[in-house]
Design a protein around this motif. Structure first.
Motif, PDB file in Angstrom:
ATOM      1  N   GLU A  84      -1.791  -3.095  65.385  1.00 26.43           N
ATOM      2  CA  GLU A  84      -1.042  -3.674  64.345  1.00 26.43           C
ATOM      3  C   GLU A  84      -0.822  -2.470  63.237  1.00 26.43           C
ATOM      4  N   GLN A  85      -1.836  -1.757  63.078  1.00 26.55           N
ATOM      5  CA  GLN A  85      -1.769  -0.445  61.893  1.00 26.55           C
ATOM      6  C   GLN A  85      -0.758   0.183  62.628  1.00 26.55           C
ATOM      7  N   VAL A  86      -0.723   0.661  63.806  1.00 29.11           N
ATOM      8  CA  VAL A  86       0.027   1.863  64.378  1.00 29.11           C
ATOM      9  C   VAL A  86       1.636   1.145  64.148  1.00 29.11           C
ATOM     10  N   GLU A  88       2.473  -1.193  62.050  1.00 34.26           N
ATOM     11  CA  GLU A  88       3.139  -0.931  60.477  1.00 34.26           C
ATOM     12  C   GLU A  88       3.441   0.397  60.105  1.00 34.26           C
ATOM     13  N   VAL A  89       2.586   1.549  60.731  1.00 34.46           N
ATOM     14  CA  VAL A  89       2.937   2.824  60.103  1.00 34.46           C
ATOM     15  C   VAL A  89       4.328   3.200  60.700  1.00 34.46           C
ATOM     16  N   LYS A  90       4.362   2.801  61.904  1.00 29.55           N
ATOM     17  CA  LYS A  90       5.710   3.348  62.740  1.00 29.55           C
ATOM     18  C   LYS A  90       6.938   2.713  62.265  1.00 29.55           C
ATOM     19  N   SER A  91       6.720   1.336  61.645  1.00 28.82           N
ATOM     20  CA  SER A  91       7.956   0.738  61.068  1.00 28.82           C
ATOM     21  C   SER A  91       8.311   1.311  59.680  1.00 28.82           C
ATOM     22  N   ALA A  92       7.373   1.508  58.904  1.00 32.35           N
ATOM     23  CA  ALA A  92       7.521   2.143  57.473  1.00 32.35           C
ATOM     24  C   ALA A  92       8.056   3.629  57.664  1.00 32.35           C
ATOM     25  N   TYR A  93       7.784   4.288  58.795  1.00 34.35           N
ATOM     26  CA  TYR A  93       8.365   5.614  59.057  1.00 34.35           C
ATOM     27  C   TYR A  93       9.873   5.527  59.307  1.00 34.35           C
ATOM     28  N   ASP A  94      10.164   4.660  60.260  1.00 32.46           N
ATOM     29  CA  ASP A  94      11.593   4.308  60.701  1.00 32.46           C
ATOM     30  C   ASP A  94      12.398   3.976  59.490  1.00 32.46           C
ATOM     31  N   ALA A  95      11.939   3.028  58.834  1.00 28.78           N
ATOM     32  CA  ALA A  95      12.618   2.481  57.654  1.00 28.78           C
ATOM     33  C   ALA A  95      12.835   3.418  56.466  1.00 28.78           C
ATOM     34  N   ALA A  96      11.994   4.444  56.559  1.00 32.31           N
ATOM     35  CA  ALA A  96      12.294   5.156  55.310  1.00 32.31           C
ATOM     36  C   ALA A  96      13.559   5.859  55.121  1.00 32.31           C
ATOM     37  N   ALA A  97      14.273   5.717  54.131  1.00 29.76           N
ATOM     38  CA  ALA A  97      15.773   6.353  53.929  1.00 29.76           C
ATOM     39  C   ALA A  97      15.548   7.887  52.925  1.00 29.76           C
ATOM     40  N   ASP A  98      14.655   7.989  52.190  1.00 29.47           N
ATOM     41  CA  ASP A  98      14.451   9.087  51.570  1.00 29.47           C
ATOM     42  C   ASP A  98      13.784  10.241  52.292  1.00 29.47           C
ATOM     43  N   LYS A  99      14.286  11.519  52.325  1.00 33.45           N
ATOM     44  CA  LYS A  99      13.769  12.483  53.209  1.00 33.45           C
ATOM     45  C   LYS A  99      12.266  12.705  52.629  1.00 33.45           C
ATOM     46  N   LEU A 105       5.235   9.870  55.197  1.00 37.13           N
ATOM     47  CA  LEU A 105       4.877   9.130  56.107  1.00 37.13           C
ATOM     48  C   LEU A 105       4.876   9.497  57.509  1.00 37.13           C
ATOM     49  N   GLU A 106       5.513  10.706  57.985  1.00 41.48           N
ATOM     50  CA  GLU A 106       5.303  11.283  59.171  1.00 41.48           C
ATOM     51  C   GLU A 106       3.964  11.868  59.252  1.00 41.48           C
ATOM     52  N   ALA A 107       3.153  12.288  57.933  1.00 36.64           N
ATOM     53  CA  ALA A 107       1.946  12.775  58.205  1.00 36.64           C
ATOM     54  C   ALA A 107       0.976  11.667  58.508  1.00 36.64           C
ATOM     55  N   VAL A 108       1.061  10.478  58.175  1.00 41.00           N
ATOM     56  CA  VAL A 108       0.495   9.209  58.518  1.00 41.00           C
ATOM     57  C   VAL A 108       0.768   8.756  59.746  1.00 41.00           C
ATOM     58  N   TYR A 109       1.860   8.861  60.360  1.00 44.06           N
ATOM     59  CA  TYR A 109       2.300   8.345  61.607  1.00 44.06           C
ATOM     60  C   TYR A 109       1.747   9.331  62.753  1.00 44.06           C
ATOM     61  N   LEU A 110       1.416  10.718  62.403  1.00 49.96           N
ATOM     62  CA  LEU A 110       1.098  11.475  63.392  1.00 49.96           C
ATOM     63  C   LEU A 110      -0.480  11.389  63.298  1.00 49.96           C
ATOM     64  N   ASN A 141      -6.847   3.048  50.659  1.00 49.94           N
ATOM     65  CA  ASN A 141      -6.041   1.899  50.199  1.00 49.94           C
ATOM     66  C   ASN A 141      -4.973   1.383  50.909  1.00 49.94           C
ATOM     67  N   GLY A 142      -4.713   1.893  52.136  1.00 51.50           N
ATOM     68  CA  GLY A 142      -3.649   1.345  53.091  1.00 51.50           C
ATOM     69  C   GLY A 142      -2.316   1.950  52.850  1.00 51.50           C
ATOM     70  N   LEU A 143      -1.503   1.428  53.465  1.00 48.35           N
ATOM     71  CA  LEU A 143      -0.120   2.236  53.603  1.00 48.35           C
ATOM     72  C   LEU A 143       0.754   1.544  52.421  1.00 48.35           C
ATOM     73  N   GLU A 144       0.491   0.333  51.862  1.00 48.81           N
ATOM     74  CA  GLU A 144       1.213  -0.167  50.812  1.00 48.81           C
ATOM     75  C   GLU A 144       1.055   0.781  49.608  1.00 48.81           C
ATOM     76  N   SER A 145      -0.245   1.255  49.052  1.00 45.48           N
ATOM     77  CA  SER A 145      -0.377   2.143  47.802  1.00 45.48           C
ATOM     78  C   SER A 145       0.471   3.335  48.269  1.00 45.48           C
ATOM     79  N   ILE A 146       0.490   3.871  49.283  1.00 45.19           N
ATOM     80  CA  ILE A 146       1.255   5.270  49.512  1.00 45.19           C
ATOM     81  C   ILE A 146       2.894   4.813  49.426  1.00 45.19           C
ATOM     82  N   VAL A 147       3.128   3.783  50.048  1.00 41.08           N
ATOM     83  CA  VAL A 147       4.699   3.715  49.838  1.00 41.08           C
ATOM     84  C   VAL A 147       5.185   3.295  48.487  1.00 41.08           C
TER      85      VAL A 147
END
Length: 322
Positions: A84-86, A88-99, A105-110, A141-147
């Motif tokens: 589920e965590q993997v 979640e990170v992949k979905s946030a990485y794919d949905a990110a519009a700003d470079k 998020l690529e750093a977290v995904y890798l 703090n999880g992915l939500e705090s970073i986003v």
């Protein structure tokens, strides 16, 4: 530190375990032991795997204390992620519009994929210290705090910039048409892109300036208008002349007279350094004219100012006893 010797039985055990293991992190740690067992140094292991020497030593130390089971049990550490965590990170990485957000998020995904800090740094362009700090925040703090933090920072970069009025945009356009200096035209084009609603990153990528330079140009324009931009043309870089390198008229005359009577080549070159510096030449110019480094030129000038012409005279080498 005494070298730990692996027996033939241990080497065979490592080879069979490395072939049978499925988890990438377990295979990674067993690979480190495999390299060490075959005589690899910690420096070579770290260069091949991308981990630090202390981390490699820790894996070998754990194996020596508890065997291969202790190394396999290291899977339950901070690199353990649920599917589920993997996802979640992949979905946030794919949905990110700003470079900028996508890059973080690529750093977290890798990281959740098992990549090392060195591999993440090479892929994203961040330093390893930045990568470690970003992933520490993710673990705490999880992915939500970073986003959320990245979205706020992105808004500050775009929405925080002042809106140029149509009069200011027209003023910048007219100034660009009348400008003749290439540097001034480039500055005005960067400001015009901001006036058209583009971000600082886009203006920097188009004109070749850094983002901080775009901020500085915007601040100068808002304070003084286009006159402040044109005023930059008259700024001239003054040659650097340190106070300790100032020469009196008597010293200049002394150096000029000594140059005419210089007997050897080494003294003539040193006097040329002094003469050029006394006439206001910069260190790089003197280095180009004489072929010596700046450090050597500074040493010659210091010797002259402390001891006069006698201090720069070549010293005779002492005869060494056979």
């Amino acid at each position: 530190m005494k070298r730990y010797e692996f027996t033939d039985k241990q080497i065979a055990e490592l080879e069979s375990a490395h072939q049978a293991v499925q988890d990438p992190q377990q295979a990674f740690r067993l690979g480190i032991l495999y390299l060490r067992a075959h005589g690899g140094t910690y420096g070579d292991i770290c260069e091949q795997t991308g981990i630090s020497i202390s981390a490699a030593e820790g894996i070998v130390r754990r194996y020596r204390a508890g065997g291969i089971e202790a190394v396999l049990a290291m899977r339950a550490g901070k690199r353990q992620f649920t599917p589920e965590q993997v996802s979640e990170v992949k979905s946030a990485y794919d949905a990110a519009a700003d470079k900028w957000t996508r890059r973080h998020l690529e750093a977290v995904y890798l990281y959740v994929q098992g990549k090392t800090y060195a591999e993440i740094s090479d892929s994203t362009g961040f330093g390893q210290t930045t990568v470690i700090r970003l992933l520490q925040e993710y673990r705490e703090n999880g992915l939500e705090s970073i986003v959320e933090r990245l979205v706020k920072a992105s808004r500050r970069k775009t929405d925080g910039q002042p809106v140029f009025t149509p009069e200011q945009a027209a003023e910048l356009d007219n100034a660009r048409k009348t400008a003749t200096n290439p540097k001034t035209i480039r500055r005005l084009e960067a400001l015009l892109q901001l006036a058209e609603g583009r971000t600082f990153e886009d203006a920097a990528a188009t004109t070749g300036y850094s983002t901080s330079n775009i901020y500085w140009l915007k601040r100068e324009y808002l304070k003084g208008g286009t006159a402040s931009i044109f005023r930059m043309e008259r700024r001239k870089k003054q040659p650097f002349i340190a106070h300790r390198h100032k020469f009196t008229p008597e010293q200049k005359a002394e150096i000029e007279a000594a140059r005419k009577t210089a007997a050897d080549k080494q003294t003539a070159v040193r006097l040329k350094m002094l003469w050029l510096r006394a006439n206001g030449k910069s260190m790089p110019e003197i280095s180009t004219a004489t072929g010596y480094s700046i450090n050597t030129i500074v040493c010659v000038i210091r010797q002259y100012q402390e001891g006069g012409l006698d201090a720069i005279a070549p010293k005779r080498a002492k005869k060494q006893r056979r």
